[in-house]
Design an enzyme around this catalytic site. Structure first.
Site, short mmCIF file in Angstrom:
data_model
loop_
_atom_site.label_atom_id
_atom_site.label_comp_id
_atom_site.label_asym_id
_atom_site.label_seq_id
_atom_site.Cartn_x
_atom_site.Cartn_y
_atom_site.Cartn_z
N GLY A 1 -58.72 53.18 -22.64
CA GLY A 1 -57.59 52.52 -23.74
C GLY A 1 -56.62 51.38 -23.17
CE1 TYR B 1 -54.44 62.06 -22.50
CE2 TYR B 1 -52.52 62.04 -22.29
CZ TYR B 1 -54.12 62.12 -21.46
OH TYR B 1 -53.72 62.68 -20.69
CG ASP C 1 -53.60 54.02 -18.18
OD1 ASP C 1 -54.11 54.71 -17.39
OD2 ASP C 1 -53.22 52.83 -17.03
N1 APR Z 1 -53.38 47.00 -27.44
C1 APR Z 1 -52.89 47.69 -27.51
N2 APR Z 1 -53.70 48.88 -28.25
C2 APR Z 1 -54.21 49.27 -27.87
C3 APR Z 1 -55.04 48.36 -26.51
C4 APR Z 1 -54.36 47.27 -26.17
N3 APR Z 1 -55.15 46.28 -26.06
N4 APR Z 1 -56.04 49.44 -26.34
C5 APR Z 1 -55.77 50.47 -26.53
N5 APR Z 1 -55.38 50.30 -27.85
C6 APR Z 1 -54.40 51.67 -28.47
C7 APR Z 1 -55.94 52.23 -28.98
O1 APR Z 1 -56.13 52.35 -30.40
C8 APR Z 1 -54.18 53.70 -29.73
O2 APR Z 1 -54.71 53.48 -30.30
O3 APR Z 1 -53.35 52.32 -28.07
C9 APR Z 1 -53.71 53.76 -28.54
C10 APR Z 1 -53.51 54.58 -27.32
O4 APR Z 1 -54.56 55.07 -27.28
P1 APR Z 1 -55.56 55.61 -25.42
O5 APR Z 1 -55.22 53.49 -24.83
O6 APR Z 1 -56.64 55.88 -25.30
O7 APR Z 1 -53.67 56.37 -24.52
P2 APR Z 1 -53.39 57.64 -25.14
O8 APR Z 1 -53.88 58.43 -26.18
O9 APR Z 1 -51.85 57.82 -25.17
O10 APR Z 1 -54.47 58.84 -24.28
C11 APR Z 1 -53.99 58.47 -22.91
O11 APR Z 1 -56.46 57.37 -22.26
O12 APR Z 1 -57.16 55.47 -20.98
C12 APR Z 1 -56.31 57.07 -21.00
O13 APR Z 1 -55.21 57.04 -18.73
C13 APR Z 1 -55.60 57.15 -20.21
O14 APR Z 1 -56.09 59.36 -19.77
C14 APR Z 1 -55.21 58.43 -20.32
C15 APR Z 1 -55.77 58.78 -22.28
#
Ligand code: APR
Length: 185
Positions: free
Chosen positions: A41, A136, A43
């Site tokens: 994602g 999440y 991260d």
């Molecule tokens: N820019 C903006 N938003 C983004 C991007 C980006 N480049 N990539 C993903 N997103 C959005 C996703 O579409 C979602 O709406 O960020 C939001 C949060 O999604 P995740 O990144 O999956 O984060 P989260 O749901 O908080 O889960 C965290 O995911 O990546 C892993 O290491 C992280 O284990 C942790 C978990």
């Protein structure tokens, strides 16, 4: 690129559909897991674009401040590495377990602690992804209301921030946040 702006006091709240790694705000917020060792994602995108310096600083934070991992709702700060943003604020959102395990309060904490950290460093602009709404599993309708009301409340009390941006990755998420913002701001 779709964009909506609102004012709270002298500060601006901006909704943008796009990629948070492209933002040139003072800080961008990363949605991490407690290990701080990267993931998928947003991260994964931030570490890919920001380069190894960010992970090195995360490892130092784990070795010193948070040897057992970053607790849900807490926030830490590193440099932005190769990103346009000077800093990355890393925060752990709650994993959605149905809504009665303190998820709303923990999600609000993640936003609030990120804002507090930005203010403590004298930053003026910050961009958030939709924390917890991806891997999440937090329902975005609920999460958007918590995100917007927590930031609005903070800006009503604090006047040290000029702009808070919500960067939504999809058109669907942008629409949801827009509806919530009409209600809340
Ligand atoms: N820019 C903006 N938003 C983004 C991007 C980006 N480049 N990539 C993903 N997103 C959005 C996703 O579409 C979602 O709406 O960020 C939001 C949060 O999604 P995740 O990144 O999956 O984060 P989260 O749901 O908080 O889960 C965290 O995911 O990546 C892993 O290491 C992280 O284990 C942790 C978990």
């Amino acid at each position: 690129m779709p964009i909506e702006e609102f004012r709270v006091g002298k500060a601006k709240i901006v909704l943008i559909q796009g990629d948070i790694t492209e933002m040139d705000t003072d800080a961008i917020v990363n949605a991490v897991n407690p290990s701080l060792m990267g993931g998928g994602g947003v991260d994964g995108a931030i570490h890919r674009k920001g380069g190894p310096k960010i992970l090195e600083e995360c490892k130092r934070i784990r070795a010193t401040e948070y040897p057992n991992g970053l607790p849900t709702g807490k926030a830490v700060i590193t440099s932005g590495g190769n990103l346009k943003a000077k800093y990355v604020i890393h925060t752990v959102g709650p994993i959605w377990r149905g809504g009665s395990s303190g998820e709303p309060q923990l999600l609000a904490e993640a936003y609030r602690n990120s804002l507090k950290l930005a203010v403590s460093k004298g930053l003026k602009t910050i961009a958030f992804p939709a924390i917890s709404t991806g891997a999440y599993g937090y329902p975005i309708e609920e999460a958007s209301k918590i995100a917007l009301s927590t930031v609005k409340e903070f800006l009503e009390k604090e006047d040290n921030l000029d702009k808070v941006v919500f960067v939504l990755f999809s058109g669907h998420d942008f629409e949801i946040y827009g509806k919530a913002a009409e209600e809340i701001i």
